[in-house]
Design an enzyme around this catalytic site. Structure first.
Site, short mmCIF file in Angstrom:
data_model
loop_
_atom_site.label_atom_id
_atom_site.label_comp_id
_atom_site.label_asym_id
_atom_site.label_seq_id
_atom_site.Cartn_x
_atom_site.Cartn_y
_atom_site.Cartn_z
N ASP A 113 -4.19 0.35 -3.40
CA ASP A 113 -4.30 1.80 -3.62
C ASP A 113 -5.38 2.09 -4.67
O ASP A 113 -5.13 2.64 -5.73
CB ASP A 113 -2.96 2.37 -4.10
CG ASP A 113 -2.43 1.69 -5.38
OD1 ASP A 113 -1.56 2.30 -6.02
OD2 ASP A 113 -2.91 0.60 -5.72
N ASP B 272 -7.30 -2.40 -8.56
CA ASP B 272 -7.42 -2.89 -7.19
C ASP B 272 -8.88 -3.24 -6.89
O ASP B 272 -9.18 -4.28 -6.32
CB ASP B 272 -6.99 -1.80 -6.20
CG ASP B 272 -5.59 -1.27 -6.45
OD1 ASP B 272 -5.42 -0.48 -7.40
OD2 ASP B 272 -4.67 -1.66 -5.70
N ASN C 103 -1.69 5.08 -6.29
CA ASN C 103 -2.38 5.66 -7.46
C ASN C 103 -2.84 7.08 -7.20
O ASN C 103 -2.88 7.92 -8.09
CB ASN C 103 -3.60 4.81 -7.83
CG ASN C 103 -3.21 3.54 -8.56
OD1 ASN C 103 -2.31 3.56 -9.39
ND2 ASN C 103 -3.87 2.45 -8.21
N THR D 64 -1.75 -4.93 -3.59
CA THR D 64 -1.86 -4.55 -5.00
C THR D 64 -1.48 -3.08 -5.21
O THR D 64 -1.88 -2.46 -6.19
CB THR D 64 -3.30 -4.78 -5.52
OG1 THR D 64 -4.23 -4.08 -4.67
CG2 THR D 64 -3.64 -6.26 -5.52
N PHE E 226 5.36 0.54 -11.32
CA PHE E 226 4.89 1.60 -10.42
C PHE E 226 4.91 1.20 -8.94
O PHE E 226 5.43 1.92 -8.10
CB PHE E 226 3.47 2.01 -10.83
CG PHE E 226 2.89 3.11 -9.99
CD1 PHE E 226 2.05 2.80 -8.91
CD2 PHE E 226 3.18 4.45 -10.25
CE1 PHE E 226 1.52 3.81 -8.13
CE2 PHE E 226 2.65 5.46 -9.47
CZ PHE E 226 1.82 5.15 -8.40
N ASN E 227 4.31 0.05 -8.59
CA ASN E 227 4.19 -0.30 -7.18
C ASN E 227 5.54 -0.46 -6.50
O ASN E 227 5.73 -0.04 -5.36
CB ASN E 227 3.39 -1.60 -7.02
CG ASN E 227 1.91 -1.42 -7.30
OD1 ASN E 227 1.40 -0.30 -7.26
ND2 ASN E 227 1.23 -2.50 -7.63
N HIS F 105 -4.25 -5.16 -14.02
CA HIS F 105 -3.12 -5.82 -13.36
C HIS F 105 -3.51 -6.59 -12.09
O HIS F 105 -3.18 -7.76 -11.94
CB HIS F 105 -2.09 -4.75 -12.94
CG HIS F 105 -1.61 -3.84 -14.02
ND1 HIS F 105 -0.60 -4.18 -14.90
CD2 HIS F 105 -1.99 -2.58 -14.33
CE1 HIS F 105 -0.37 -3.16 -15.73
NE2 HIS F 105 -1.20 -2.17 -15.42
N ASP F 106 -4.15 -5.91 -11.15
CA ASP F 106 -4.23 -6.39 -9.78
C ASP F 106 -4.98 -7.70 -9.55
O ASP F 106 -4.59 -8.48 -8.66
CB ASP F 106 -4.82 -5.29 -8.88
CG ASP F 106 -3.87 -4.09 -8.79
OD1 ASP F 106 -4.34 -2.99 -8.49
OD2 ASP F 106 -2.65 -4.27 -9.03
O1 RIB Z 1 1.84 -0.84 -12.32
C1 RIB Z 1 0.50 -1.22 -12.11
C2 RIB Z 1 0.14 -1.09 -10.66
O2 RIB Z 1 0.23 0.27 -10.25
C3 RIB Z 1 -1.31 -1.50 -10.36
O3 RIB Z 1 -1.38 -2.03 -9.06
C4 RIB Z 1 -2.06 -0.20 -10.39
O4 RIB Z 1 -3.24 -0.20 -9.59
C5 RIB Z 1 -1.04 0.73 -9.80
O5 RIB Z 1 -1.11 0.60 -8.39
CA CA Z 2 -2.93 -1.04 -7.42
#
Ligand code: RIB
Ligand code: CA
Length: 316
Positions: free
Chosen positions: A11, A16, A40, A124, A165-166, A238-239
């Site tokens: 996203d 990403d 996102n 991701t 979040f994901n 993160h990704d």
């Molecule tokens: O929590 C972090 C994740 O949420 C990452 O993948 C960021 O891009 C969002 O998608």
């Molecule tokens: Ca992401």
């Protein structure tokens, strides 16, 4: 060794996009398709961003527009982190390739069923597309080698106290994935919040000097603002962990654990619950990544960006 055929699903999203830099740069990975998912930002924005990133990086693979919304949850976007466009920062090229006419799940199934070697999926963002694939085309399981994902956290959340979040965005989709029986590498917040890129790292990245490096530095100079305003020491990127865990496992620590997804709970829906003590009596279903050598992470980003020397696309 044969290159690993991979599917990138995300996203974008600044992190990403940087994950896809690592994937494109790696001689060990062969990108077979790229797909967008709502997360996102809205699906329209993440799809536009996906297409622009593929043009920028020269990713020559079919691209599919994925799920518009999660299975049941109401969609939530993260404009505070990624901006109104979902990828605020430096100008990017316009999309250079059309979207596939196939649906995301159908294109994923085609790529997987036609691959002579097992395919690794690297989600991701929310897991909506991957869950749809597994529900619409269950036969693909026989030719999926691994799902290496960014999502969850066995000790804490971010968007919610107990949920990342994901996973929080689509807990039902995550449940389908974690109960699929497919080997999973889970890069949750436990490792990804240690994958911090700090402002004092930015000059070294920008000084690689090519167009990709300039744009990644620009993305970071946007992306670090919100996390630093809420107490992080830099940008938790993160990704890329979901890509690097496949090609550079030596920079991580990992532990095989049974992980399940909380679907109920006023405060815990979307949590990834790991059974460290084995009390549930279930075999591990995930390799959970717990820490990273941050200095090596930055080194590997600089190395990846150097592979784009001599590559430049027009940005009008
Ligand atoms: O929590 C972090 C994740 O949420 C990452 O993948 C960021 O891009 C969002 O998608
Ligand atoms: Ca992401």
């Amino acid at each position: 060794m044969n290159r690993i055929p991979i599917i990138l699903d995300g996203d974008p999203g600044h992190d990403d996009a940087i994950a896809w830099v690592f994937a494109k740069a790696s001689p060990d990975l062969d990108i077979k398709m790229v797909s967008s998912v709502a997360g996102n930002q809205t699906i329209e924005k993440t799809t536009y961003n996906m297409r622009r990133i593929c043009t920028l990086l020269g990713i020559d693979a079919p691209q599919a527009r994925g799920a518009v919304r999660p299975v049941t949850a109401d969609p939530v976007t993260a404009g505070n982190w990624h901006g109104e466009s979902g990828l605020d920062g430096p100008p990017l090229p316009e999309p250079g390739a059309p979207l596939s006419e196939l649906s995301c799940a159908d294109l994923m199934a085609k790529v997987i069923n036609e691959s002579p070697d097992p395919v690794t999926i690297i989600p991701t963002g929310p897991l909506t597309n991957v869950a749809q694939l597994l529900m619409l085309h269950p036969e693909v399981k026989r030719n999926i080698g691994r799902i290496s994902l960014m999502g969850g956290g066995v000790t804490h959340g971010n968007w919610k106290p107990a949920a990342e979040f994901n996973i929080m965005e689509d807990p039902e989709a995550a449940y389908v994935v974690f109960h699929s029986g497919i080997p999973i590498t889970m890069c949750g917040l436990d490792v990804t919040e240690k994958a911090i890129i700090r402002p004092d790292d930015f000059p070294r990245i920008r000084d690689v000097g090519n167009q990709a490096a300039q744009i990644v530095a620009g993305w970071l100079e946007f992306f670090y603002r919100y996390p630093m305003a809420i107490g992080y020491s830099g940008a938790p990127v993160h990704d890329p962990c979901a890509v690097l865990a496949l090609i550079h496992p030596e920079i991580f620590t990992m532990k095989d654990l049974y992980v399940d997804i909380e679907l109920g709970g006023e405060y815990t829906r979307g949590a990834t619950v790991a059974d460290f003590k084995g009390g549930l009596g279930k075999e591990p279903n995930a390799t959970v990544v717990l820490s990273i050598d941050r200095d090596r992470y930055i080194d590997l980003l600089v190395d990846a960006l150097r592979t784009f020397d001599g590559w430049e696309v027009p940005i009008i």
